[in-house]
Scaffold this active site. Structure first.
Site, PDB file in Angstrom:
ATOM      1  N   GLU A 163      -8.318  -4.169  -4.805  1.00 35.82           N
ATOM      2  CA  GLU A 163      -8.324  -2.815  -5.344  1.00 35.82           C
ATOM      3  C   GLU A 163      -9.667  -2.622  -6.021  1.00 35.82           C
ATOM      4  OE1 GLU A 163      -4.220  -1.736  -7.209  1.00 35.82           O
ATOM      5  OE2 GLU A 163      -4.574  -3.854  -7.632  1.00 35.82           O
ATOM      6  N   GLU A 174       4.500  -7.552  -4.051  1.00 38.73           N
ATOM      7  CA  GLU A 174       3.260  -6.859  -3.689  1.00 38.73           C
ATOM      8  C   GLU A 174       2.103  -7.839  -3.815  1.00 38.73           C
ATOM      9  OE1 GLU A 174       0.433  -3.541  -5.831  1.00 38.73           O
ATOM     10  OE2 GLU A 174       2.574  -3.108  -5.720  1.00 38.73           O
TER      11      GLU A 174
END
Length: 258
Positions: A132, A127
């Site tokens: 974020e 990932e």
């Protein structure tokens, strides 16, 4: 350029089905998140001004979540679901221009997941979190990479006076030897193959794209009394480029009519 969506279209239209698919459900998504991801245009639609709006709402209908009736709905769109890959790429420049919602418990993101997730598992697939945002920390951007035994990255402070609620361009440059994260063209994090190690570096195969607005979970915590809903993440564009075609493994974007 190998992938491009400028999100042009009429207000209320869904994201292009030849580019994006919906993940749906209220499973908690591995972190006890509180939202039910729907494929409804109320949660993911074009705004008519060249943006995609991914919006979290307080739930107005009875949908099943892991903890009981869902308190929130939202959307997660990707360029891959099981048995159907619309777009994935290994190595290159990946960027999006984004404007994030703020408020405790909000967790919007732009990220990449290994195309082999279904059979390799989360760790071995890998990932890459291009960005974020934790809604109660609006002056910080989180940038990470994950693999077997690898949890790389952390927060990057935006310049004084800036917030994730402003427009910013978030990007990575990804080559066979390193990943560089950028905010508005400024390199903020770097992970090399040597630093990740032979086990942790699982970044030599194609990854697909994901955009979502999560609510709650073990990391951001529950929304607070001051968190305002609807809470919208705006996406101006998503663009992907090859950096060096000698080192690129690409599944081309599906164009209209294919």
């Amino acid at each position: 350029m190998t992938f491009d969506d400028e999100f042009d279209g009429p207000q209320g239209a869904p994201p292009q089905q030849l580019r994006w698919l919906h993940d749906t459900g209220g499973t908690g998504w591995g972190d006890n998140q509180l939202q039910y991801y729907t494929d409804d245009v109320a949660n993911a639609q074009l705004d008519g001004a060249g943006h995609l709006a991914i919006t979290a709402h307080q739930a107005s209908q009875s949908l099943p979540c892991w903890y009981g009736p869902c308190r929130y709905t939202s959307a997660k769109i990707t360029t891959r679901q099981p048995q159907l890959a619309l777009f994935s790429q290994g190595y290159g420049h990946f960027e999006a221009r984004l404007k994030m919602p703020v408020g405790k418990g909000l967790w919007p993101a732009f990220w990449l997941i290994g195309e082999n997730l279904a059979w390799a598992g989360t760790d071995k697939a890998g990932e890459i979190d291009v960005m974020e945002a934790l809604g109660d920390q609006p002056r910080q951007v989180e940038q990470h990479a994950h693999g077997p035994g690898l949890d790389f990255g952390g927060p990057t402070a935006l310049p004084p006076g800036q917030s994730v609620s402003d427009w910013h361009v978030y990007a990575i440059n990804w080559t066979p030897d390193r990943i560089d994260w950028q905010v508005d063209g400024r390199t903020t994090e770097t992970l090399t193959r040597a630093e990740a190690g032979n086990t942790g570096w699982v970044f030599d195969h194609p990854f697909y794209l994901a955009l979502n607005t999560a609510v709650g979970g073990g990391w951001p915590g529950d929304p607070g009394k001051m968190t305002v809903f609807p809470a919208t993440m705006l996406v101006d564009y998503v663009r992907v480029y090859e950096i060096d075609e000698r080192h690129t493994a690409t599944t081309p974007a599906v164009s209209e009519g294919e």
